[in-house]
Scaffold this motif. Structure first.
Motif, PDB file in Angstrom:
ATOM      1  N   GLN A 170      -7.323   5.352 -12.275  1.00 22.95           N
ATOM      2  CA  GLN A 170      -7.052   3.919 -12.133  1.00 22.95           C
ATOM      3  C   GLN A 170      -6.184   3.657 -10.898  1.00 22.95           C
ATOM      4  O   GLN A 170      -6.401   2.684 -10.174  1.00 22.95           O
ATOM      5  N   LYS A 217      -7.916   2.243  -3.485  1.00 24.37           N
ATOM      6  CA  LYS A 217      -9.151   1.927  -2.763  1.00 24.37           C
ATOM      7  C   LYS A 217      -9.258   0.420  -2.527  1.00 24.37           C
ATOM      8  O   LYS A 217      -9.640  -0.027  -1.444  1.00 24.37           O
ATOM      9  N   GLN A 218      -8.893  -0.346  -3.536  1.00 20.98           N
ATOM     10  CA  GLN A 218      -8.927  -1.804  -3.417  1.00 20.98           C
ATOM     11  C   GLN A 218      -7.931  -2.278  -2.350  1.00 20.98           C
ATOM     12  O   GLN A 218      -8.272  -3.100  -1.493  1.00 20.98           O
ATOM     13  N   LEU A 219      -6.714  -1.755  -2.400  1.00 18.08           N
ATOM     14  CA  LEU A 219      -5.700  -2.139  -1.411  1.00 18.08           C
ATOM     15  C   LEU A 219      -6.121  -1.729  -0.003  1.00 18.08           C
ATOM     16  O   LEU A 219      -5.924  -2.484   0.956  1.00 18.08           O
ATOM     17  N   ASN A 255      -8.373   3.932  -7.885  1.00 22.53           N
ATOM     18  CA  ASN A 255      -9.195   2.728  -7.726  1.00 22.53           C
ATOM     19  C   ASN A 255      -8.383   1.587  -7.123  1.00 22.53           C
ATOM     20  O   ASN A 255      -8.873   0.850  -6.265  1.00 22.53           O
ATOM     21  N   ARG A 256      -7.148   1.447  -7.570  1.00 21.73           N
ATOM     22  CA  ARG A 256      -6.269   0.408  -7.016  1.00 21.73           C
ATOM     23  C   ARG A 256      -5.979   0.694  -5.538  1.00 21.73           C
ATOM     24  O   ARG A 256      -5.977  -0.227  -4.715  1.00 21.73           O
ATOM     25  N   CYS A 310       0.835  -1.214   0.000  1.00 14.69           N
ATOM     26  CA  CYS A 310       0.000   0.000   0.000  1.00 14.69           C
ATOM     27  C   CYS A 310       0.864   1.256   0.000  1.00 14.69           C
ATOM     28  O   CYS A 310       0.617   2.187  -0.773  1.00 14.69           O
ATOM     29  N   GLY A 369      -9.134  -1.445   1.084  1.00 13.52           N
ATOM     30  CA  GLY A 369     -10.191  -2.366   1.511  1.00 13.52           C
ATOM     31  C   GLY A 369      -9.617  -3.674   2.029  1.00 13.52           C
ATOM     32  O   GLY A 369     -10.059  -4.200   3.060  1.00 13.52           O
ATOM     33  N   GLU A 370      -8.622  -4.192   1.323  1.00 12.97           N
ATOM     34  CA  GLU A 370      -7.958  -5.419   1.780  1.00 12.97           C
ATOM     35  C   GLU A 370      -7.281  -5.187   3.124  1.00 12.97           C
ATOM     36  O   GLU A 370      -7.355  -6.032   4.026  1.00 12.97           O
TER      37      GLU A 370
END
Length: 138
Positions: free
Chosen positions: A49, A55-57, A52-53, A14, A59-60
């Motif tokens: 993009q 945000k995904q990281l 968005n990545r 991250c 969340g994990e």
């Protein structure tokens, strides 16, 4: 112990992603005055993009923290993350200001072009529009 190691590794990923995004944003900010509108649009698409990545990281990371508990967060990486997020927010604010300025300039140019086009219609001849063939002998 395995989840804590996963948490540590994910935080490193991250942080590296935010570091990369920050560099990209700083370069975009520096290059924006001399960059075409199309290039800015493409850069903003790339930035979207990256966001968005991120945000995904995040969340994990949130899910893993919920499983392991806040005390599992490595302080050194957490401090780096805080600093990176503050820097990203600062540069993002600068980017928004510069983009808004560019929009104002483009809007003004567009308005002037429209006014110029309207003014040019006043110079049209009122007579019939016929072409004339010109013969020249050399």
């Amino acid at each position: 112990m395995k989840q804590e190691q996963s948490l540590y590794e994910l935080m490193k990923v991250c942080n590296e992603h935010y570091r990369h995004m920050l560099r990209f944003m700083e370069e975009l900010y520096a290059d924006m005055p001399k960059t075409t509108t199309f290039a800015v649009r493409e850069s903003l698409r790339s930035l979207g993009q990256m966001q968005n990545r991120a945000k995904q990281l995040d969340g994990e990371l949130r899910r893993l923290v919920q499983q392991t508990g806040l005390e599992s967060l490595p302080e050194d990486l957490l401090a780096i993350r805080r600093e990176l997020l503050a820097d990203v927010a600062r540069v993002n604010s600068l980017l928004v200001d510069r983009i808004e300025g560019k929009i104002v300039v483009l809007d003004n140019e567009l308005r002037q072009n429209r006014l110029g086009r309207a003014a040019m219609t006043g110079y049209r001849s009122a007579g019939p529009r016929r072409g004339q063939v010109v013969h020249v002998n050399f």
